[in-house]
Scaffold this motif. Structure first.
Motif, PDB file in Angstrom:
ATOM      1  N   ALA A 120       1.738 -10.780 -62.695  1.00 33.41           N
ATOM      2  CA  ALA A 120       2.866 -11.984 -63.344  1.00 33.41           C
ATOM      3  C   ALA A 120       2.095 -12.788 -64.596  1.00 33.41           C
ATOM      4  CB  ALA A 120       3.362 -12.957 -62.350  1.00 33.41           C
ATOM      5  N   HIS A 121       0.871 -12.764 -64.594  1.00 34.51           N
ATOM      6  CA  HIS A 121       0.168 -13.386 -65.490  1.00 34.51           C
ATOM      7  C   HIS A 121      -0.528 -12.361 -66.654  1.00 34.51           C
ATOM      8  CE1 HIS A 121       0.455 -16.640 -62.595  1.00 34.51           C
ATOM      9  NE2 HIS A 121       0.196 -17.532 -63.702  1.00 34.51           N
ATOM     10  N   GLY A 122       0.097 -11.117 -66.528  1.00 34.15           N
ATOM     11  CA  GLY A 122      -0.504 -10.084 -67.508  1.00 34.15           C
ATOM     12  C   GLY A 122      -1.796  -9.745 -67.293  1.00 34.15           C
ATOM     13  N   GLY A 123      -2.318  -9.974 -66.037  1.00 33.08           N
ATOM     14  CA  GLY A 123      -3.751  -9.384 -65.744  1.00 33.08           C
ATOM     15  C   GLY A 123      -4.014  -8.358 -64.762  1.00 33.08           C
ATOM     16  N   THR A 124      -5.180  -8.180 -64.180  1.00 33.29           N
ATOM     17  CA  THR A 124      -5.474  -7.174 -63.193  1.00 33.29           C
ATOM     18  C   THR A 124      -6.399  -7.818 -61.947  1.00 33.29           C
ATOM     19  OG1 THR A 124      -7.340  -6.507 -64.636  1.00 33.29           O
ATOM     20  CG2 THR A 124      -5.319  -5.463 -65.067  1.00 33.29           C
ATOM     21  N   LEU A 125      -6.287  -7.075 -61.020  1.00 32.11           N
ATOM     22  CA  LEU A 125      -7.002  -7.329 -59.564  1.00 32.11           C
ATOM     23  C   LEU A 125      -7.765  -6.106 -59.649  1.00 32.11           C
ATOM     24  CD1 LEU A 125      -7.423  -9.445 -57.359  1.00 32.11           C
ATOM     25  CD2 LEU A 125      -6.134  -7.866 -55.917  1.00 32.11           C
ATOM     26  N   VAL A 126      -9.115  -6.402 -59.550  1.00 31.34           N
ATOM     27  CA  VAL A 126     -10.308  -5.105 -59.431  1.00 31.34           C
ATOM     28  C   VAL A 126     -10.866  -5.540 -58.298  1.00 31.34           C
ATOM     29  CG1 VAL A 126     -12.122  -3.931 -60.577  1.00 31.34           C
ATOM     30  CG2 VAL A 126     -10.206  -4.990 -61.869  1.00 31.34           C
ATOM     31  N   LEU A 127     -11.149  -4.246 -57.342  1.00 32.22           N
ATOM     32  CA  LEU A 127     -11.974  -4.417 -56.244  1.00 32.22           C
ATOM     33  C   LEU A 127     -13.261  -3.635 -56.413  1.00 32.22           C
ATOM     34  CD1 LEU A 127      -9.148  -3.921 -53.661  1.00 32.22           C
ATOM     35  CD2 LEU A 127      -9.647  -5.911 -54.649  1.00 32.22           C
ATOM     36  N   THR A 128     -14.400  -4.164 -56.101  1.00 33.85           N
ATOM     37  CA  THR A 128     -15.520  -3.415 -56.173  1.00 33.85           C
ATOM     38  C   THR A 128     -16.381  -3.721 -54.942  1.00 33.85           C
ATOM     39  OG1 THR A 128     -16.598  -5.355 -57.642  1.00 33.85           O
ATOM     40  CG2 THR A 128     -15.470  -3.252 -58.702  1.00 33.85           C
ATOM     41  N   ASN A 129     -17.608  -3.055 -54.874  1.00 34.32           N
ATOM     42  CA  ASN A 129     -18.489  -3.294 -54.006  1.00 34.32           C
ATOM     43  C   ASN A 129     -19.860  -3.882 -54.697  1.00 34.32           C
ATOM     44  OD1 ASN A 129     -17.392  -2.740 -51.506  1.00 34.32           O
ATOM     45  ND2 ASN A 129     -17.362  -0.690 -51.902  1.00 34.32           N
ATOM     46  N   GLN A 130     -20.432  -4.710 -54.194  1.00 30.98           N
ATOM     47  CA  GLN A 130     -21.692  -5.112 -54.589  1.00 30.98           C
ATOM     48  C   GLN A 130     -22.728  -4.296 -54.410  1.00 30.98           C
ATOM     49  OE1 GLN A 130     -21.851  -9.693 -55.108  1.00 30.98           O
ATOM     50  NE2 GLN A 130     -21.210  -9.320 -53.138  1.00 30.98           N
ATOM     51  N   PRO A 131     -23.731  -4.007 -55.482  1.00 27.84           N
ATOM     52  CA  PRO A 131     -24.901  -3.236 -55.481  1.00 27.84           C
ATOM     53  C   PRO A 131     -25.792  -3.639 -53.905  1.00 27.84           C
ATOM     54  CG  PRO A 131     -24.964  -3.885 -57.629  1.00 27.84           C
ATOM     55  CD  PRO A 131     -23.850  -4.801 -56.689  1.00 27.84           C
ATOM     56  N   LYS A 132     -25.846  -4.872 -53.814  1.00 22.69           N
ATOM     57  CA  LYS A 132     -26.744  -5.192 -52.542  1.00 22.69           C
ATOM     58  C   LYS A 132     -26.000  -5.286 -51.471  1.00 22.69           C
ATOM     59  CE  LYS A 132     -30.021  -7.803 -55.404  1.00 22.69           C
ATOM     60  NZ  LYS A 132     -30.861  -9.205 -55.424  1.00 22.69           N
ATOM     61  N   GLY A 133     -24.436  -4.851 -51.302  1.00 21.46           N
ATOM     62  CA  GLY A 133     -23.695  -4.927 -50.180  1.00 21.46           C
ATOM     63  C   GLY A 133     -22.895  -6.169 -50.231  1.00 21.46           C
ATOM     64  N   GLY A 134     -21.669  -5.883 -49.641  1.00 22.05           N
ATOM     65  CA  GLY A 134     -20.497  -6.836 -49.771  1.00 22.05           C
ATOM     66  C   GLY A 134     -19.555  -6.453 -50.884  1.00 22.05           C
ATOM     67  N   ALA A 135     -18.318  -7.279 -50.817  1.00 24.73           N
ATOM     68  CA  ALA A 135     -17.201  -7.162 -51.224  1.00 24.73           C
ATOM     69  C   ALA A 135     -17.077  -7.938 -52.548  1.00 24.73           C
ATOM     70  CB  ALA A 135     -16.045  -7.012 -50.633  1.00 24.73           C
ATOM     71  N   CYS A 136     -16.474  -7.593 -53.683  1.00 21.61           N
ATOM     72  CA  CYS A 136     -16.017  -8.445 -54.712  1.00 21.61           C
ATOM     73  C   CYS A 136     -14.789  -8.232 -55.267  1.00 21.61           C
ATOM     74  CB  CYS A 136     -17.220  -8.181 -55.832  1.00 21.61           C
ATOM     75  SG  CYS A 136     -16.876  -9.186 -57.271  1.00 21.61           S
ATOM     76  N   VAL A 137     -13.692  -9.089 -55.249  1.00 21.12           N
ATOM     77  CA  VAL A 137     -12.670  -9.276 -55.859  1.00 21.12           C
ATOM     78  C   VAL A 137     -12.669 -10.079 -57.222  1.00 21.12           C
ATOM     79  CG1 VAL A 137     -10.215  -9.446 -55.327  1.00 21.12           C
ATOM     80  CG2 VAL A 137     -11.917  -8.860 -53.632  1.00 21.12           C
ATOM     81  N   ILE A 138     -12.217  -9.283 -58.410  1.00 25.55           N
ATOM     82  CA  ILE A 138     -12.048  -9.927 -59.514  1.00 25.55           C
ATOM     83  C   ILE A 138     -10.639 -10.156 -60.069  1.00 25.55           C
ATOM     84  CG2 ILE A 138     -13.017  -9.820 -62.010  1.00 25.55           C
ATOM     85  CD1 ILE A 138     -15.227  -8.022 -61.083  1.00 25.55           C
ATOM     86  N   LEU A 139     -10.205 -11.289 -60.090  1.00 28.13           N
ATOM     87  CA  LEU A 139      -8.815 -11.674 -60.599  1.00 28.13           C
ATOM     88  C   LEU A 139      -9.022 -11.994 -62.063  1.00 28.13           C
ATOM     89  CD1 LEU A 139      -5.658 -12.496 -59.983  1.00 28.13           C
ATOM     90  CD2 LEU A 139      -6.591 -14.760 -59.565  1.00 28.13           C
ATOM     91  N   SER A 140      -8.323 -11.071 -62.932  1.00 29.65           N
ATOM     92  CA  SER A 140      -8.433 -11.355 -64.368  1.00 29.65           C
ATOM     93  C   SER A 140      -7.077 -11.753 -64.967  1.00 29.65           C
ATOM     94  CB  SER A 140      -8.730  -9.997 -65.183  1.00 29.65           C
ATOM     95  OG  SER A 140      -9.993  -9.546 -64.788  1.00 29.65           O
ATOM     96  N   LEU A 141      -7.133 -12.827 -65.555  1.00 33.25           N
ATOM     97  CA  LEU A 141      -5.647 -13.506 -66.014  1.00 33.25           C
ATOM     98  C   LEU A 141      -5.595 -13.085 -67.470  1.00 33.25           C
ATOM     99  CD1 LEU A 141      -6.175 -16.829 -64.169  1.00 33.25           C
ATOM    100  CD2 LEU A 141      -4.666 -14.765 -63.515  1.00 33.25           C
TER     101      LEU A 141
END
Length: 453
Positions: A432-453
């Motif tokens: 809705a804001h013209g951005g993206t949502l990116v799901l990644t895994n961190q190199p040392k373990g764990g999840a990372c969710v990036i909300l780009s606006l």
């Protein structure tokens, strides 16, 4: 997934071929029209000269002492000279009897005084144009009729007509090429209106069902009217669905809260182990249903607000700090901590309610999978981006591209309360804001969710 339409030819090609075909026919007609008109004009010019020559010969005829004398003037033949040195034939008749000239050059027949007869024919193997005329002479009580026939070959006329034909052909070719170029331009201009409409539809977001209001050509008005009618029906259908979901979720969540209270109270009073396990399973199911109902409400609200996005100036850092403060008690209950890092201030124009809702779902998702005594990190930078990361098991790599779908949950979500709508909500807000949502895994373990606006 959309089905490709069945394509039957090209509208542009049909229009171009129709216009070019019409131009070719017109070019051919133009060629013959110009050539025929020019031939008539050229022939009329030769006829006028022949007529003038015959008239000068007739004027030179006279009766002297009852004897016909014809002194052919020099100008009668000199005016017939051409660049191609066309041959000239003449014959003079008195009362139908041959007097002088070429005897095989015969009268056209029926020539009377002041009558002129023109015809084309052959003489001695050559194509000629001839004219016949007669005159009645009176003298000394005697009357006689003189007939003059004058013919001329048409070599110069043929050369002139050949030159005219070439010029007419060049004119027709130029007309055809110009019309063909105009056909391509007209076709591109006409199809361009359809392309603009296609681009306008393509650029619309998934929630934009507003009618088309830009002016369109009269011929496209029925198409745009049908599209607007379809958009209106879709908008009404979606609104009814969203209202139904919101109302259903609201009506379900309230009695679920009541049932959970009774289940917890009963759990404290029950001593048998199998009964206690059954009640715990009941409470867990109620929590999952209540959470799903809540997220359905959130999703319906986000869908409604995203369709009519109202932007306002906010500081993303301050906005997320307020959210972190509200969620800190929940994190502490799970023996987790929330850490906010990044730039000290990130100004942005957007919908603060939607952004907070998206980030709350991102943080809530991290709190569910982060191990105890660990930290969930939230970073806000000026790109602008909002990153939420944890040190849990991360996203299953083979499923990472599917986790933003509605009600989609990974294999590692077994045993964890959730509805599969959290990441979907976050992605809808990003879109809705013209951005993206990116799901990644961190190199040392764990999840990372990036909300780009």
């Amino acid at each position: 997934m959309t089905d490709n339409p069945t394509v039957s030819g090209s509208l542009r090609n049909r229009l171009v071929l129709t216009l070019i075909g019409g131009a070719a026919v017109l070019a051919v007609l133009l060629f013959f029209a110009v050539r025929n008109y020019a031939a008539q004009v050229a022939q009329q010019g030769q006829d006028n000269i022949l007529e003038a020559s015959v008239a000068s010969i007739l004027d030179a005829a006279a009766l002297r002492d009852g004897v016909l004398e014809v002194d052919i003037p020099y100008a009668a033949f000199s005016m017939l000279s051409t660049p191609s040195d066309d041959r000239v034939f003449y014959a003079i008749f008195q009362d139908g009897e041959f007097l002088s000239g070429y005897e095989d050059l015969r009268l056209a027949g029926g020539a009377e005084e002041s009558d002129w007869s023109f015809k084309s024919g052959e003489l001695r193997g050559e194509r000629i144009r001839q004219v016949s005329a007669s005159r009645t002479l009176v003298g000394l009580g005697r009357q006689t009729e003189i007939e003059v026939v004058l013919g001329q070959t048409q070599d110069a006329l043929s050369q002139t007509l050949d030159q005219i034909s070439r010029n007419a052909a060049l004119l027709g070719l130029g007309f055809f090429l110009l019309t063909a170029a105009l056909s391509f331009w007209v076709t591109s201009t006409t199809i361009g209106q359809l392309n603009k409409l296609t681009t306008s539809v393509t650029r619309r977001g998934p929630q934009d069902l507003s009618p088309f209001k830009k002016p369109v050509p009269r011929e496209m008005a029925p198409l745009v009217t049908s599209l607007n009618s379809l958009m209106g029906r879709l908008d009404q259908s979606l609104s009814q669905s969203e209202d139904f979901i919101a109302e259903a979720a609201h009506r379900v969540r309230t009695p679920l809260a009541t049932v959970r209270s009774y289940a917890e109270a009963t759990l404290h009073r029950v001593e048998r182990k199998d009964n206690r396990e059954a009640l715990r399973a009941m409470v867990r199911a109620i929590d999952e249903s209540s959470r799903a109902a809540g997220q359905l409400l959130d999703h319906a609200m986000i869908t409604s607000r995203a369709d009519r996005l109202e932007r306002e100036g906010v500081d993303l850092v301050e906005l997320i700090r307020e959210l972190v403060q509200r969620l800190t008690p929940i994190a502490e209950m799970k023996e987790l901590s929330l850490s906010l890092t990044g730039d000290p201030m990130v100004p942005y124009s957007g919908d603060p309610i939607l952004i907070q809702n998206a980030v709350r779902n991102m943080i809530d998702n991290a709190l569910k999978y982060a191990p105890a005594d660990s930290a969930v990190e939230i970073e806000v930078n000026a790109k602008p981006e909002i990153k939420v990361s944890d040190s849990g098991p991360g996203f299953p790599p083979e499923e990472i591209g599917q986790l933003t779908r509605r009600f989609e949950r990974g294999k590692n979500a077994v045993g964890t309360i959730g509805s599969g709508l959290g990441l979907t909500i976050a992605e809808d807000v990003a879109t809705a804001h013209g951005g993206t949502l990116v799901l990644t895994n961190q190199p040392k373990g764990g999840a990372c969710v990036i909300l780009s606006l």
